[in-house]
Design a protein around this motif. Structure first.
Motif, PDB file in Angstrom:
ATOM      1  N   ASN A   1      -6.397   7.905  -3.536  1.00  0.00           N
ATOM      2  CA  ASN A   1      -6.686   9.316  -3.812  1.00  0.00           C
ATOM      3  C   ASN A   1      -5.585   9.990  -4.635  1.00  0.00           C
ATOM      4  O   ASN A   1      -5.865  10.800  -5.523  1.00  0.00           O
ATOM      5  N   HIS A   2      -4.318   9.631  -4.374  1.00  0.00           N
ATOM      6  CA  HIS A   2      -3.230  10.252  -5.145  1.00  0.00           C
ATOM      7  C   HIS A   2      -3.191   9.753  -6.585  1.00  0.00           C
ATOM      8  O   HIS A   2      -2.829  10.514  -7.490  1.00  0.00           O
ATOM      9  N   ASP A   3      -3.556   8.484  -6.799  1.00  0.00           N
ATOM     10  CA  ASP A   3      -3.619   7.970  -8.173  1.00  0.00           C
ATOM     11  C   ASP A   3      -4.691   8.723  -8.956  1.00  0.00           C
ATOM     12  O   ASP A   3      -4.484   9.093 -10.117  1.00  0.00           O
TER      13      ASP A   3
ATOM     14  N   ALA B   1      -9.600  -2.073  -0.561  1.00  0.00           N
ATOM     15  CA  ALA B   1      -9.934  -0.669  -0.804  1.00  0.00           C
ATOM     16  C   ALA B   1      -8.774   0.181  -0.298  1.00  0.00           C
ATOM     17  O   ALA B   1      -8.043  -0.235   0.601  1.00  0.00           O
ATOM     18  N   HIS B   2      -8.616   1.373  -0.842  1.00  0.00           N
ATOM     19  CA  HIS B   2      -7.546   2.245  -0.350  1.00  0.00           C
ATOM     20  C   HIS B   2      -7.891   2.767   1.054  1.00  0.00           C
ATOM     21  O   HIS B   2      -7.132   2.602   1.996  1.00  0.00           O
ATOM     22  N   GLY B   3      -9.070   3.401   1.183  1.00  0.00           N
ATOM     23  CA  GLY B   3      -9.470   3.973   2.465  1.00  0.00           C
ATOM     24  C   GLY B   3     -10.279   3.004   3.301  1.00  0.00           C
ATOM     25  O   GLY B   3      -9.832   2.505   4.337  1.00  0.00           O
TER      26      GLY B   3
ATOM     27  N   ALA C   1       0.846  -1.199   0.000  1.00  0.00           N
ATOM     28  CA  ALA C   1       0.000   0.000   0.000  1.00  0.00           C
ATOM     29  C   ALA C   1       0.876   1.240   0.000  1.00  0.00           C
ATOM     30  O   ALA C   1       2.008   1.216   0.498  1.00  0.00           O
ATOM     31  N   ASP C   2       0.346   2.308  -0.556  1.00  0.00           N
ATOM     32  CA  ASP C   2       0.980   3.622  -0.444  1.00  0.00           C
ATOM     33  C   ASP C   2       2.473   3.599  -0.807  1.00  0.00           C
ATOM     34  O   ASP C   2       3.333   3.936  -0.006  1.00  0.00           O
ATOM     35  N   ILE C   3       2.710   3.205  -2.047  1.00  0.00           N
ATOM     36  CA  ILE C   3       4.078   3.147  -2.571  1.00  0.00           C
ATOM     37  C   ILE C   3       4.582   4.563  -2.866  1.00  0.00           C
ATOM     38  O   ILE C   3       5.750   4.880  -2.650  1.00  0.00           O
ATOM     39  N   HIS C   4       3.677   5.402  -3.348  1.00  0.00           N
ATOM     40  CA  HIS C   4       3.962   6.830  -3.511  1.00  0.00           C
ATOM     41  C   HIS C   4       5.226   7.150  -4.293  1.00  0.00           C
ATOM     42  O   HIS C   4       6.036   7.994  -3.887  1.00  0.00           O
ATOM     43  N   GLY C   5       5.393   6.470  -5.421  1.00  0.00           N
ATOM     44  CA  GLY C   5       6.475   6.839  -6.328  1.00  0.00           C
ATOM     45  C   GLY C   5       7.857   6.754  -5.732  1.00  0.00           C
ATOM     46  O   GLY C   5       8.743   7.525  -6.109  1.00  0.00           O
TER      47      GLY C   5
ATOM     48  N   GLY D   1      -5.369   0.663   3.023  1.00  0.00           N
ATOM     49  CA  GLY D   1      -4.131   1.425   3.200  1.00  0.00           C
ATOM     50  C   GLY D   1      -4.489   2.812   3.706  1.00  0.00           C
ATOM     51  O   GLY D   1      -5.245   2.969   4.647  1.00  0.00           O
ATOM     52  N   HIS D   2      -3.909   3.836   3.061  1.00  0.00           N
ATOM     53  CA  HIS D   2      -4.286   5.243   3.225  1.00  0.00           C
ATOM     54  C   HIS D   2      -3.744   5.919   4.481  1.00  0.00           C
ATOM     55  O   HIS D   2      -3.319   7.058   4.425  1.00  0.00           O
ATOM     56  N   THR D   3      -3.725   5.225   5.642  1.00  0.00           N
ATOM     57  CA  THR D   3      -3.227   5.882   6.861  1.00  0.00           C
ATOM     58  C   THR D   3      -1.699   5.863   6.921  1.00  0.00           C
ATOM     59  O   THR D   3      -1.111   6.618   7.685  1.00  0.00           O
ATOM     60  N   HIS D   4      -1.069   4.967   6.182  1.00  0.00           N
ATOM     61  CA  HIS D   4       0.388   4.778   6.213  1.00  0.00           C
ATOM     62  C   HIS D   4       0.856   4.223   7.560  1.00  0.00           C
ATOM     63  O   HIS D   4       2.029   4.368   7.921  1.00  0.00           O
ATOM     64  N   VAL D   5      -0.038   3.612   8.308  1.00  0.00           N
ATOM     65  CA  VAL D   5       0.293   3.031   9.608  1.00  0.00           C
ATOM     66  C   VAL D   5      -0.180   1.575   9.612  1.00  0.00           C
ATOM     67  O   VAL D   5      -1.368   1.324   9.422  1.00  0.00           O
TER      68      VAL D   5
ATOM     69  N   GLY E   1      -3.566   0.933  -3.410  1.00  0.00           N
ATOM     70  CA  GLY E   1      -3.711   2.329  -3.817  1.00  0.00           C
ATOM     71  C   GLY E   1      -2.557   3.230  -3.449  1.00  0.00           C
ATOM     72  O   GLY E   1      -1.723   2.915  -2.610  1.00  0.00           O
ATOM     73  N   ASP E   2      -2.517   4.375  -4.117  1.00  0.00           N
ATOM     74  CA  ASP E   2      -1.433   5.355  -4.018  1.00  0.00           C
ATOM     75  C   ASP E   2      -0.095   4.772  -4.479  1.00  0.00           C
ATOM     76  O   ASP E   2       0.883   4.741  -3.733  1.00  0.00           O
ATOM     77  N   LEU E   3      -0.101   4.345  -5.732  1.00  0.00           N
ATOM     78  CA  LEU E   3       1.159   3.951  -6.371  1.00  0.00           C
ATOM     79  C   LEU E   3       2.018   5.183  -6.585  1.00  0.00           C
ATOM     80  O   LEU E   3       3.240   5.117  -6.563  1.00  0.00           O
TER      81      LEU E   3
HETATM   82 ZN    ZN Z   1      -1.100   7.491   0.669  1.00  0.00          ZN
END
Ligand code: ZN
Length: 239
Positions: free
Chosen positions: A59-61, A111-113, A3-7, A144-148, A32-34
């Motif tokens: 959301n970032h995607d 789901a992301h959130g 989750a949340d790879i964020h580039g 994912g989404h919380t990064h925790v 989500g949030d690749l």
């Molecule tokens: Zn994220």
């Protein structure tokens, strides 16, 4: 389970290598949030597409392909999102546009959130998870989404009511659970190492893992590409 790879390519490569060394994997599930925040959006999408892959948009995607307005993001995130919009290739944009927001893979739902609001809802607490328990037939929600990283029970009766994971450890998937593998590319629990999880569907266990990666390589690339300095600082500290 990513989750949340964020580039963040060095973080992504480190977790894939760790998964291969830990017995390998059949498929990569992502939550989500690749892209967004990080300097390698195209590189991360291309790298992941070498593997059997299934997952959902974050959301970032959606921001990166203009499906969500930048006014929904804070200042640094919006700046990075705009940079991502201008940077990504057509192939990356087409890939992101094709992602579903919710994916049912019984007994899992991805789901992301959250399944209630796949793009935006943050599930930070056991009580929030409890409130989502009756929403879907699938007993295990992957978000994912919380990064925790987190594991929460969604049934009041079954212990534990909610456990935040602190160390690597396998979790047996019993009852109704909401699980978050944490963030590959921008952890926010005070530990800068990349976070992910290995799911073994035959033994029904999930192993949460942390992997050190070359944070400074990502920070240097963010600087080179003109991304907000604060986004690099938070990678070093894991917040
Ligand atoms: Zn994220």
């Amino acid at each position: 389970m990513l989750a949340d790879i964020h580039g963040n390519l060095p973080a992504l490569q480190a977790v894939i290598l760790d998964a291969q060394r830990s017995g390998g994997f059949d498929v990569v599930w992502f939550l989500g949030d690749l892209v967004g925040y990080g300097p390698h959006p195209d590189e991360c999408v291309e790298y992941l597409r070498q593997y059997p892959l299934t997952g959902v948009a974050g959301n970032h995607d959606l921001g990166a392909i203009g499906e969500i307005g930048l006014n929904r993001f804070n200042a640094d995130a919006a700046m990075a999102c705009l940079w991502t919009q201008r940077t990504i290739s057509t192939s990356t944009a087409v890939f992101l546009r094709g992602l579903p927001r919710l994916l049912r893979l019984p007994p899992f739902i991805l789901a992301h959130g959250s399944p209630r609001d796949p793009v935006w809802e943050y599930v930070f607490s056991p009580s929030q998870a409890l409130g989502l328990g009756m929403l879907c037939a699938e007993p295990h929600y992957m978000v994912g989404h919380t990064h925790v990283p987190a594991i929460f029970s969604m049934t009041a009766a079954s212990p534990p009511p909610g456990v935040e994971l602190e160390a690597d450890g396998g979790v047996r998937l019993r009852g109704r659970l909401l699980l978050n593998p944490g963030s590959v590319g921008q952890p926010r629990d005070g530990d800068p190492r990349a976070s992910y999880a290995l799911l073994d569907d035959s033994s029904e266990t999930m192993l949460f893992k942390r992997v050190a990666y070359d944070v400074e390589a990502t920070v240097a690339e963010m600087r080179r590409r003109g991304l907000p300095h604060r986004l690099g600082l938070r990678l070093r500290a894991g917040y």
